[in-house]
Scaffold this motif. Structure first.
Motif, PDB file in Angstrom:
ATOM      1  N   LYS A   1       0.792  -1.230   0.000  1.00 52.79           N
ATOM      2  CA  LYS A   1       0.000   0.000   0.000  1.00 52.79           C
ATOM      3  C   LYS A   1       0.825   1.281   0.000  1.00 52.79           C
ATOM      4  O   LYS A   1       0.313   2.343  -0.341  1.00 52.79           O
ATOM      5  N   SER A   2       2.101   1.206   0.403  1.00 57.12           N
ATOM      6  CA  SER A   2       2.901   2.429   0.466  1.00 57.12           C
ATOM      7  C   SER A   2       4.341   2.171   0.033  1.00 57.12           C
ATOM      8  O   SER A   2       4.877   1.086   0.260  1.00 57.12           O
ATOM      9  N   PRO A   3       4.957   3.169  -0.570  1.00 58.47           N
ATOM     10  CA  PRO A   3       6.345   3.014  -1.014  1.00 58.47           C
ATOM     11  C   PRO A   3       7.314   3.092   0.166  1.00 58.47           C
ATOM     12  O   PRO A   3       6.951   3.522   1.258  1.00 58.47           O
ATOM     13  N   ALA A   4       8.544   2.703  -0.071  1.00 64.08           N
ATOM     14  CA  ALA A   4       9.580   2.798   0.958  1.00 64.08           C
ATOM     15  C   ALA A   4       9.872   4.265   1.254  1.00 64.08           C
ATOM     16  O   ALA A   4       9.772   5.122   0.376  1.00 64.08           O
ATOM     17  N   VAL A   5      10.220   4.538   2.501  1.00 62.22           N
ATOM     18  CA  VAL A   5      10.578   5.890   2.913  1.00 62.22           C
ATOM     19  C   VAL A   5      11.989   5.831   3.481  1.00 62.22           C
ATOM     20  O   VAL A   5      12.267   5.023   4.370  1.00 62.22           O
ATOM     21  N   ARG A   6      12.872   6.666   2.959  1.00 59.94           N
ATOM     22  CA  ARG A   6      14.246   6.691   3.429  1.00 59.94           C
ATOM     23  C   ARG A   6      14.328   7.535   4.694  1.00 59.94           C
ATOM     24  O   ARG A   6      13.833   8.650   4.744  1.00 59.94           O
ATOM     25  N   GLY A   7      14.954   7.000   5.718  1.00 62.36           N
ATOM     26  CA  GLY A   7      15.094   7.709   6.975  1.00 62.36           C
ATOM     27  C   GLY A   7      16.228   8.715   6.948  1.00 62.36           C
ATOM     28  O   GLY A   7      17.038   8.734   6.019  1.00 62.36           O
ATOM     29  N   ILE A   8      16.314   9.545   7.979  1.00 62.11           N
ATOM     30  CA  ILE A   8      17.377  10.539   8.043  1.00 62.11           C
ATOM     31  C   ILE A   8      18.598  10.014   8.775  1.00 62.11           C
ATOM     32  O   ILE A   8      19.651  10.633   8.741  1.00 62.11           O
TER      33      ILE A   8
END
Length: 111
Positions: A50-57
């Motif tokens: 349902k959602s794409p990957a999110v790159r963390g900081i």
């Protein structure tokens, strides 16, 4: 490997300083100066149906982050509820900028 150089935001931009180039820790210019971040905002999250990957900081796994908190190498979180922990933006930015300074010293020391 290119060193991670911090540059000031352009005129009219809001937010924190941002790195120029490199794949090291990136402090996003869209982070507010104050507030809270959830764990997925800090270390990112994997893609789902349902959602794409999110790159963390801060590029570590969730378990490594919690180990860093237990060891005192990362800031302690603030319990917002029984099952919800968040971290102050200021603390996370300070951690990222400190890690960038260490990385610069390591890269600069290599021949």
């Amino acid at each position: 490997m290119q060193a991670n150089v911090l540059t000031a935001p352009k005129a009219g931009e809001q937010g924190r300083r941002r790195p120029a180039g490199g794949d090291a820790m990136r402090v996003s210019p869209s982070l507010p100066d104050t507030g809270f971040l959830r764990l997925s905002d800090i270390v990112g999250r994997k893609a789902t149906k349902k959602s794409p990957a999110v790159r963390g900081i801060y590029p570590v796994s969730r378990s490594t982050w919690w180990q860093m908190v237990r060891d005192g190498r990362a800031p302690a979180g603030v319990k917002l509820s029984k099952r919800c922990t968040a971290w102050r933006v200021e603390d996370v930015i300070a951690l990222c900028e400190g890690a960038e300074a260490v990385q610069k010293r390591i890269v600069g020391a290599q021949p």
